[in-house]
Design a protein around this motif. Structure first.
Motif, PDB file in Angstrom:
ATOM      1  N   LEU A   7       0.832  -1.210   0.000  1.00 47.34           N
ATOM      2  CA  LEU A   7       0.000   0.000   0.000  1.00 47.34           C
ATOM      3  C   LEU A   7       0.858   1.249   0.000  1.00 47.34           C
ATOM      4  CD1 LEU A   7      -2.912  -0.898   2.445  1.00 47.34           C
ATOM      5  CD2 LEU A   7      -3.063  -0.488  -0.014  1.00 47.34           C
ATOM      6  N   ARG A   8       1.925   1.245   0.802  1.00 42.72           N
ATOM      7  CA  ARG A   8       2.785   2.421   0.865  1.00 42.72           C
ATOM      8  C   ARG A   8       3.531   2.633  -0.441  1.00 42.72           C
ATOM      9  NH1 ARG A   8       5.206   2.464   7.038  1.00 42.72           N
ATOM     10  NH2 ARG A   8       3.192   2.563   8.062  1.00 42.72           N
ATOM     11  N   LYS A   9       3.964   1.529  -1.069  1.00 44.48           N
ATOM     12  CA  LYS A   9       4.637   1.661  -2.363  1.00 44.48           C
ATOM     13  C   LYS A   9       3.705   2.252  -3.405  1.00 44.48           C
ATOM     14  CE  LYS A   9       7.984  -2.105  -1.723  1.00 44.48           C
ATOM     15  NZ  LYS A   9       8.389  -3.443  -2.150  1.00 44.48           N
ATOM     16  N   MET A  10       2.452   1.799  -3.429  1.00 45.11           N
ATOM     17  CA  MET A  10       1.493   2.327  -4.396  1.00 45.11           C
ATOM     18  C   MET A  10       1.199   3.783  -4.122  1.00 45.11           C
ATOM     19  SD  MET A  10       0.906   0.040  -6.581  1.00 45.11           S
ATOM     20  CE  MET A  10      -0.499   0.803  -7.388  1.00 45.11           C
ATOM     21  N   SER A  11       1.076   4.153  -2.827  1.00 44.49           N
ATOM     22  CA  SER A  11       0.836   5.553  -2.468  1.00 44.49           C
ATOM     23  C   SER A  11       1.968   6.425  -2.969  1.00 44.49           C
ATOM     24  CB  SER A  11       0.706   5.674  -0.944  1.00 44.49           C
ATOM     25  OG  SER A  11       0.662   7.022  -0.564  1.00 44.49           O
ATOM     26  N   LEU A 408       5.437  10.810  10.666  1.00 43.15           N
ATOM     27  CA  LEU A 408       4.760  10.939   9.375  1.00 43.15           C
ATOM     28  C   LEU A 408       5.772  11.044   8.244  1.00 43.15           C
ATOM     29  CD1 LEU A 408       1.877  11.346   8.146  1.00 43.15           C
ATOM     30  CD2 LEU A 408       2.246  13.806   8.411  1.00 43.15           C
ATOM     31  N   PHE A 409       6.922  11.672   8.515  1.00 44.17           N
ATOM     32  CA  PHE A 409       7.945  11.903   7.492  1.00 44.17           C
ATOM     33  C   PHE A 409       8.530  10.602   6.964  1.00 44.17           C
ATOM     34  CE2 PHE A 409      12.549  12.678   6.617  1.00 44.17           C
ATOM     35  CZ  PHE A 409      12.406  13.449   5.479  1.00 44.17           C
ATOM     36  N   HIS A 410       8.810   9.639   7.856  1.00 46.05           N
ATOM     37  CA  HIS A 410       9.447   8.404   7.384  1.00 46.05           C
ATOM     38  C   HIS A 410       8.496   7.228   7.245  1.00 46.05           C
ATOM     39  CE1 HIS A 410       9.992   8.094  11.861  1.00 46.05           C
ATOM     40  NE2 HIS A 410       9.631   6.839  11.642  1.00 46.05           N
ATOM     41  N   GLU A 411       7.286   7.326   7.806  1.00 41.88           N
ATOM     42  CA  GLU A 411       6.357   6.204   7.691  1.00 41.88           C
ATOM     43  C   GLU A 411       5.418   6.322   6.496  1.00 41.88           C
ATOM     44  OE1 GLU A 411       4.265   5.302  11.254  1.00 41.88           O
ATOM     45  OE2 GLU A 411       6.060   4.572  12.288  1.00 41.88           O
ATOM     46  N   VAL A 412       5.228   7.518   5.968  1.00 37.45           N
ATOM     47  CA  VAL A 412       4.354   7.714   4.813  1.00 37.45           C
ATOM     48  C   VAL A 412       5.198   8.293   3.674  1.00 37.45           C
ATOM     49  CG1 VAL A 412       2.256   8.793   3.941  1.00 37.45           C
ATOM     50  CG2 VAL A 412       2.402   8.112   6.349  1.00 37.45           C
ATOM     51  N   PRO A 413       5.628   7.464   2.726  1.00 36.28           N
ATOM     52  CA  PRO A 413       6.541   7.923   1.683  1.00 36.28           C
ATOM     53  C   PRO A 413       6.065   9.157   0.923  1.00 36.28           C
ATOM     54  CG  PRO A 413       6.428   5.538   1.659  1.00 36.28           C
ATOM     55  CD  PRO A 413       5.390   6.007   2.636  1.00 36.28           C
TER      56      PRO A 413
END
Length: 468
Positions: A7-11, A408-413
């Motif tokens: 999910l994070r990669k797609m985001s 938020l900076f490192h957990e949400v690309p």
């Protein structure tokens, strides 16, 4: 450590496509910077570089073996390896020292494992390319690595080779040295999240910066850690967001976090107040174009400082950032003036967690975050943002407390990518200046000496850097 989730990669992939070719026209920014424009090609130095040698299998690192002990040099430590397509290996050239680096071992917090490698920001040279075709990074790029993910020792700065996620890495313009680049990463992230998330300030009018308020709401809430979700999504209402012309007060205005907060606020047209020790920092701040504020107040007598702010701003101060601690945050609270007050309010008991990633301290008895929200959506609340602590008291009527959601900076690309790409443009255009370098130490082994100088209060108003 597990690899980045699907999910994070797609985001990240979808977000990168939206910003891959930003239109960088002349922007609506303060008058002194109206001529600043930039082409994305200027971000890469037009120089010929020699081929890179492959990294060794082992390296020298600085290890913390136990709390309340100095760091120790350790040889033959494995060179960290990338674990997914968005990680690169960086050869460390310079390290910026932060207060957390001595406070954590002295007070035994924010140390997830022992032995431990510390260090939140460094600059260096990219050695391995990212396999991801959407990555901004290439071998030989000169970069700033911002490591707010203190639990992953591969990303820690106190070592010769560092793993850097491309979405937490900033390419340095040719005019900026490694030493200068290592001074501003953590302070920039803290400033940008304080203003963009907690105060809701929109950066899009300055070199196509991100509107973090809208961006974080476009992301699935499931990608936001539970302890920061309310701060990210509920802490400020749309009509309360900071705007051009609003006043912002920063208590502890000489710190590097204050430095970047003031710079970003000014770029977006806010009016600023700095509360500092004028005997130490007054002349420097008054004569420094990038961080010169509209009102400079001496911090020696906190009650008098509050009186000066209230007397000059006459009820116009709704936003405050404190960089010092609970006592000064309590003083700053007294200076804030909600635009108007509700006769009733709805209080939700949502426990806020001030994580160690704020770069300062943890406390056991934190106030709710976000606390009381005015019931009438037409009301304007006051907002107090604490980088190192908040008042113990319950927020007064119409005032909200905020802790900065650093993770938020490192957990949400998508968030990290947006901020790093924007910082690249700001640095290349000269719109953001790095904090002053107070001194430079030489070699990993000199870090203990440098941290001792910070303990003694010898480093103030700028940054101590270690050249590796």
């Amino acid at each position: 450590m597990s690899s980045t989730s699907f999910l994070r990669k797609m985001s990240l992939h979808k977000f990168r496509k939206s910003i891959s070719s930003p239109k960088l026209d002349k922007l609506d920014i303060p008058e002194s910077n109206e001529k600043a424009t930039i082409d994305s090609a200027e971000l890469v130095a037009d120089t010929v570089v020699a081929p890179l040698s492959p990294p060794p299998e082992t390296q020298t690192v600085l290890l913390l073996q136990a709390a309340k002990q100095p760091y120790e040099l350790a040889d033959n430590y494995p060179v960290p390896q990338p674990q997914d397509a968005h990680e690169v290996l960086v050869r460390t050239q310079a390290i910026g020292l932060n207060p957390i680096d001595w406070k954590a071992p002295d007070f035994n917090f924010a140390i997830p494992t022992l032995p431990y490698i510390s260090g939140r920001e460094c600059s260096g040279t990219v050695l391995s390319p990212s396999p991801s075709p959407s990555s901004r990074l290439q071998p030989n790029d000169r970069v700033l690595v911002i490591s707010t993910d203190y639990r992953d020792l591969r990303k820690a700065a106190y070592q010769e080779y560092v793993i850097a996620p491309d979405f937490n890495t900033v390419r340095l313009p040719p005019a900026l040295s490694f030493e200068e680049g290592s001074t501003l990463g953590v302070a920039f992230v803290a400033a940008a999240l304080s203003l963009g998330i907690c105060a809701g300030l929109d950066f899009s009018g300055v070199l196509n910066g991100p509107d973090l308020f809208s961006l974080v709401r476009s992301i699935s809430p499931e990608l936001l850690a539970a302890d920061i979700r309310d701060e990210c999504l509920e802490a400020i209402l749309p009509h309360e967001r900071a705007q051009r012309g609003d006043w912002l007060a920063v208590w502890g205005g000489s710190s590097t976090s204050a430095n970047l907060t003031i710079q970003l606020a000014k770029l977006c047209g806010m009016k600023t107040v700095a509360v500092v020790d004028k005997a130490k920092h007054g002349l420097r701040l008054a004569n420094h174009k990038a961080i010169r504020t509209d009102l400079l107040v001496d911090s020696h007598d906190p009650a008098r400082a509050v009186e000066i702010i209230r007397g000059n701003l006459k009820g116009k101060l709704r936003f405050g950032v404190d960089t010092r601690g609970r006592e000064s945050a309590t003083s700053l609270l007294q200076a804030l003036s909600p635009g108007n007050l509700a006769t009733t309010k709805t209080t939700t008991e949502k426990t806020g967690v001030e994580v160690a990633e704020t770069g300062e301290s943890e406390t056991a008895d934190l106030p709710p975050s976000p606390p009381a929200t005015p019931s009438d959506k037409g009301l304007l609340g006051a907002h107090l943002i604490g980088l190192t602590g908040l008042p113990k008291q319950t927020p007064p009527e119409g005032t909200l407390f905020h802790t900065v959601p650093i993770k938020l900076f490192h957990e949400v690309p998508a968030i990290g990518e947006a901020l790093c790409a924007w910082l690249e443009r700001l640095l290349a255009a000269g719109l953001v200046q790095p904090p002053e370098i107070i001194d430079i130490e030489e070699g990993l082994g000199s870090i203990n000496k440098g941290l001792d100088r910070m303990r003694k209060g010898e480093i103030s108003g700028g940054k101590l850097v270690v050249r590796v």
